[in-house]
Design a protein around this motif. Structure first.
Motif, PDB file in Angstrom:
ATOM      1  N   PRO A   7      23.114 -31.973 -44.665  1.00  0.00           N
ATOM      2  CA  PRO A   7      22.718 -30.675 -44.086  1.00  0.00           C
ATOM      3  C   PRO A   7      23.885 -29.785 -43.647  1.00  0.00           C
ATOM      4  N   ARG A   8      24.864 -30.364 -42.947  1.00  0.00           N
ATOM      5  CA  ARG A   8      25.985 -29.548 -42.474  1.00  0.00           C
ATOM      6  C   ARG A   8      26.753 -28.933 -43.634  1.00  0.00           C
ATOM      7  N   VAL A  14      25.521 -22.869 -48.741  1.00  0.00           N
ATOM      8  CA  VAL A  14      24.430 -21.957 -49.107  1.00  0.00           C
ATOM      9  C   VAL A  14      23.920 -21.121 -47.938  1.00  0.00           C
ATOM     10  N   GLY A  15      24.355 -21.432 -46.698  1.00  0.00           N
ATOM     11  CA  GLY A  15      23.896 -20.660 -45.543  1.00  0.00           C
ATOM     12  C   GLY A  15      22.659 -21.268 -44.907  1.00  0.00           C
ATOM     13  N   GLU A  16      22.463 -20.940 -43.628  1.00  0.00           N
ATOM     14  CA  GLU A  16      21.371 -21.560 -42.878  1.00  0.00           C
ATOM     15  C   GLU A  16      19.988 -21.149 -43.361  1.00  0.00           C
ATOM     16  N   LYS A  17      19.868 -19.961 -43.965  1.00  0.00           N
ATOM     17  CA  LYS A  17      18.557 -19.484 -44.419  1.00  0.00           C
ATOM     18  C   LYS A  17      17.973 -20.378 -45.512  1.00  0.00           C
ATOM     19  N   ALA A  18      18.845 -21.028 -46.281  1.00  0.00           N
ATOM     20  CA  ALA A  18      18.378 -21.844 -47.401  1.00  0.00           C
ATOM     21  C   ALA A  18      17.969 -23.248 -46.982  1.00  0.00           C
ATOM     22  N   LEU A  19      18.246 -23.633 -45.746  1.00  0.00           N
ATOM     23  CA  LEU A  19      17.947 -24.988 -45.297  1.00  0.00           C
ATOM     24  C   LEU A  19      16.500 -25.129 -44.843  1.00  0.00           C
ATOM     25  N   GLU A  23      16.280 -30.137 -42.353  1.00  0.00           N
ATOM     26  CA  GLU A  23      17.740 -30.119 -42.409  1.00  0.00           C
ATOM     27  C   GLU A  23      18.340 -29.463 -41.166  1.00  0.00           C
ATOM     28  N   LEU A  24      17.735 -28.361 -40.730  1.00  0.00           N
ATOM     29  CA  LEU A  24      18.235 -27.689 -39.529  1.00  0.00           C
ATOM     30  C   LEU A  24      18.113 -28.599 -38.309  1.00  0.00           C
ATOM     31  N   LEU A  25      16.987 -29.278 -38.204  1.00  0.00           N
ATOM     32  CA  LEU A  25      16.783 -30.188 -37.077  1.00  0.00           C
ATOM     33  C   LEU A  25      17.767 -31.356 -37.140  1.00  0.00           C
ATOM     34  N   ALA A  26      18.032 -31.858 -38.334  1.00  0.00           N
ATOM     35  CA  ALA A  26      18.974 -32.967 -38.499  1.00  0.00           C
ATOM     36  C   ALA A  26      20.374 -32.576 -38.022  1.00  0.00           C
ATOM     37  N   ILE A  27      20.762 -31.315 -38.248  1.00  0.00           N
ATOM     38  CA  ILE A  27      22.067 -30.842 -37.768  1.00  0.00           C
ATOM     39  C   ILE A  27      22.110 -30.872 -36.251  1.00  0.00           C
ATOM     40  N   LEU A  28      21.020 -30.455 -35.613  1.00  0.00           N
ATOM     41  CA  LEU A  28      20.964 -30.472 -34.146  1.00  0.00           C
ATOM     42  C   LEU A  28      20.973 -31.897 -33.595  1.00  0.00           C
ATOM     43  N   VAL A  41      14.538 -39.323 -38.880  1.00  0.00           N
ATOM     44  CA  VAL A  41      14.175 -38.989 -37.499  1.00  0.00           C
ATOM     45  C   VAL A  41      13.667 -37.548 -37.436  1.00  0.00           C
ATOM     46  N   ALA A  42      14.359 -36.643 -38.134  1.00  0.00           N
ATOM     47  CA  ALA A  42      13.941 -35.243 -38.151  1.00  0.00           C
ATOM     48  C   ALA A  42      12.548 -35.101 -38.747  1.00  0.00           C
ATOM     49  N   SER A  43      12.269 -35.861 -39.801  1.00  0.00           N
ATOM     50  CA  SER A  43      10.951 -35.819 -40.437  1.00  0.00           C
ATOM     51  C   SER A  43       9.857 -36.308 -39.484  1.00  0.00           C
ATOM     52  N   LYS A  44      10.131 -37.410 -38.779  1.00  0.00           N
ATOM     53  CA  LYS A  44       9.162 -37.930 -37.815  1.00  0.00           C
ATOM     54  C   LYS A  44       8.906 -36.933 -36.690  1.00  0.00           C
ATOM     55  N   PHE A  45       9.965 -36.289 -36.247  1.00  0.00           N
ATOM     56  CA  PHE A  45       9.860 -35.301 -35.173  1.00  0.00           C
ATOM     57  C   PHE A  45       8.942 -34.146 -35.590  1.00  0.00           C
TER      58      PHE A  45
END
Length: 222
Positions: A7-8, A14-19, A23-28, A41-45
């Motif tokens: 993700p990072r 490609v920029g954050e808009k494409a994620l 993927e965005l949650l996984a970065i956090l 974990v991000a998927s379960k969340f």
């Protein structure tokens, strides 16, 4: 996962808009648990809360119900959600409304008149002629100011500016426009027309005096 799929790395490419939300949650989240990687974990969340809207009021305790989300991660997510909400609620900063070239010159004179190098400043305005951003786009050597239009208009697009005003100082104290000043101003006008961003004026600051290139008819005819 291949490095270019992480993700990072994808955000950089490609920029954050494409994620995806995952993927965005996984970065956090940054890391997963001993038995589960961060994407899982991000998927379960996301499956737990079903809809992003539910996260607005999700508590730290509720987040910790998800395997892989500990107390620290839950607190960090809660802080990120609140920060995002505050950004959404914020309004564009305005630095005052422009009424005349004289007003701009007086505001900038103290800032620029004693500098030993030329500084090119751009004021970005909205449709109501309110200054939404003031930026120094170039610092040059004595009696020389060369800034590429792409830098100036890149910022204009970034700040969603409708108009802009240029200003720079002459360290000699004499604000009379040079030939290069005239050529640069007319080039900026041409670029502005193509971009749909009007260049209102180019003000040259001297010692306790100034020249408005529009008022002195140095601008190319419209």
């Amino acid at each position: 996962m291949p490095e270019d799929c992480l993700p990072r790395e994808r955000l950089e490419i490609v920029g954050e808009k494409a994620l995806s939300n995952q993927e965005l949650l996984a970065i956090l989240l940054r890391t997963g648990s001993k038995s589960t990687n961060v994407m899982e974990v991000a998927s379960k969340f996301l499956n737990y809360f079903h809809h992003l809207y539910e996260l607005k009021n999700a508590t730290v305790t509720e987040m910790m119900e998800i395997k892989g989300i500990g107390r620290i991660k839950a607190i960090e997510l809660r802080a990120a959600i609140e920060f995002g909400y505050r950004i959404q609620q914020s309004t564009q900063m305005k630095l005052g409304r422009v009424s005349s070239s004289y007003q701009i010159a007086q505001n900038l004179m103290y800032e620029l008149q004693d500098l030993q190098q030329e500084h090119l400043i751009c004021l970005y305005l909205n449709t109501k002629n309110e200054v939404i951003k003031q930026e120094t786009v170039f610092k040059g050597s004595l009696n020389q100011s060369v800034a590429h239009p792409r830098e100036i208009f890149r910022c204009a697009v970034k700040y969603s500016a409708a108009r802009l005003i240029l200003a720079h100082n002459h360290p000699s104290g004499n604000p009379t426009p040079s030939e290069s000043d005239v050529h640069f101003t007319q080039r900026m006008q041409e670029c502005g027309k193509m971009m749909g961003i009007e260049v209102l004026d180019h003000i040259i600051i001297g010692e306790q005096t100034y020249v408005s290139m529009r008022e002195e008819n140095f601008f190319a005819s419209e």
